[in-house]
Write an enzyme that holds these catalytic residues in place. Sequence first.
Site, PDB file in Angstrom:
ATOM      1  CG  ASN A 167      -9.742  -6.134  -4.657  1.00  0.00           C
ATOM      2  OD1 ASN A 167     -10.530  -5.377  -5.216  1.00  0.00           O
ATOM      3  ND2 ASN A 167     -10.090  -7.317  -4.166  1.00  0.00           N
ATOM      4  CD1 TRP A 168      -8.071   0.474  -4.776  1.00  0.00           C
ATOM      5  CD2 TRP A 168      -9.364   1.978  -5.847  1.00  0.00           C
ATOM      6  NE1 TRP A 168      -7.267   1.518  -5.169  1.00  0.00           N
ATOM      7  CE2 TRP A 168      -8.027   2.452  -5.824  1.00  0.00           C
ATOM      8  CE3 TRP A 168     -10.348   2.752  -6.459  1.00  0.00           C
ATOM      9  CZ2 TRP A 168      -7.669   3.675  -6.400  1.00  0.00           C
ATOM     10  CZ3 TRP A 168      -9.998   3.964  -7.041  1.00  0.00           C
ATOM     11  CH2 TRP A 168      -8.666   4.426  -7.005  1.00  0.00           C
ATOM     12  CE  LYS A 169     -11.091  -6.758  -0.696  1.00  0.00           C
ATOM     13  NZ  LYS A 169     -11.121  -7.587   0.500  1.00  0.00           N
ATOM     14  CG  HIS A 219     -11.604 -11.291  -4.195  1.00  0.00           C
ATOM     15  ND1 HIS A 219     -12.366 -11.355  -3.047  1.00  0.00           N
ATOM     16  CD2 HIS A 219     -10.428 -10.711  -3.837  1.00  0.00           C
ATOM     17  CE1 HIS A 219     -11.665 -10.826  -2.047  1.00  0.00           C
ATOM     18  NE2 HIS A 219     -10.492 -10.431  -2.501  1.00  0.00           N
ATOM     19  CD  GLU A 278     -14.105  -9.428  -0.533  1.00  0.00           C
ATOM     20  OE1 GLU A 278     -14.205  -8.602  -1.452  1.00  0.00           O
ATOM     21  OE2 GLU A 278     -13.294  -9.301   0.415  1.00  0.00           O
ATOM     22  CD  GLU A 329      -6.748 -11.920  -2.053  1.00  0.00           C
ATOM     23  OE1 GLU A 329      -6.148 -10.869  -1.854  1.00  0.00           O
ATOM     24  OE2 GLU A 329      -7.972 -11.971  -2.278  1.00  0.00           O
ATOM     25  N   GLY A 335      -9.342  -8.892   5.320  1.00  0.00           N
ATOM     26  CA  GLY A 335     -10.093  -7.867   6.042  1.00  0.00           C
ATOM     27  C   GLY A 335     -10.191  -8.128   7.538  1.00  0.00           C
ATOM     28  CB  SER A 385      -4.552  -8.605   6.949  1.00  0.00           C
ATOM     29  OG  SER A 385      -5.933  -8.757   7.179  1.00  0.00           O
ATOM     30  N   GLY A 423      -7.673  -3.302   2.099  1.00  0.00           N
ATOM     31  CA  GLY A 423      -7.777  -2.109   2.944  1.00  0.00           C
ATOM     32  C   GLY A 423      -6.637  -1.111   2.790  1.00  0.00           C
TER      33      GLY A 423
HETATM   34  P1  13P Z   1      -7.378  -6.917   2.887  1.00  0.00           P
HETATM   35  O1  13P Z   1      -6.005  -6.447   2.480  1.00  0.00           O
HETATM   36  O2  13P Z   1      -8.304  -5.801   3.252  1.00  0.00           O
HETATM   37  O3  13P Z   1      -7.316  -8.000   3.914  1.00  0.00           O
HETATM   38  O4  13P Z   1      -8.028  -7.576   1.575  1.00  0.00           O
HETATM   39  C1  13P Z   1      -7.302  -8.505   0.866  1.00  0.00           C
HETATM   40  C2  13P Z   1      -8.012  -8.785  -0.403  1.00  0.00           C
HETATM   41  O5  13P Z   1      -9.068  -9.375  -0.412  1.00  0.00           O
HETATM   42  C3  13P Z   1      -7.389  -8.323  -1.645  1.00  0.00           C
HETATM   43  O6  13P Z   1      -8.017  -8.880  -2.730  1.00  0.00           O
END
Ligand code: 13P
Length: 249
Positions: free
Chosen positions: A10-12, A95, A97, A167, A173, A213, A235
Amino acid sequence: MLRKPIIAGNWKMNNTIAETEALVKDLIPLVADAKCDVVICTPYTDLAKAVELTKGTNIKVGAENVHWAEKGAFTGEISAKMLVELGVEYVIIGHSERRQYFGETDASVNMRTKAALAAGLIPIVCVGETLEQREKNRTKAVIRKQINGAFADIPEEDAKKIVVAYEPVWAIGTGKTATDEQAQETIKNIRGMIAHLYGRKFANRLRIQYGGSMNPKNVAGLMAQPDIDGGLIGGASLKAEDFSKVVKY
Ligand code: 13P
């Protein structure tokens, strides 16, 4: 194999088209011999480039969101049909976020999931508790509500295509991964919730990922858990070397 593992990046909100080109070109040879399904979910603006570059490879492309309507007056939104025409095959829905910053609810997650399925996209539906909810022992109740909401009124034939991503919000993150046992326990519970909705046989075939993470160091322990079928990687998906190590856990 009852459930084929699936590792998705997931590149966000990261990577321009030029950066996509560099990352995907590096990634293709590194993951060519992966045994699991490999997916990269990119910002809308990178999708066409990602699809073009991964054609004929084992990497599939996903979006990070999709609107529920077929079309119409929804300024700034993107429909499932638009994604399908681009060659996109997956889409992340709900997600944390988006739930936290953009008002995503269980009801909108359900509508987006239905729209994605109707268009032939594979939804990656995200669920997970906050630290406060975990500390108050509300993890199971919170996730049950998210699962019931996401799968509401979705018949078995469609629901079987869904991938669930667990998640925990406190692990995203933060570098603070859930322990193998914590992730396994909650994902096993999620499988139980799915069994409650669709039966045990169905639940035993549904793929459930862990996200938060996840990285080259902790992937093996997590993937060794009996109910964990893959990962949703933030990440570590932004570096070809790291993502390939996760994919080849
Ligand atoms: P991280 O791997 O950066 O913690 O993010 C996880 C995430 O939100 C994947 O959707």
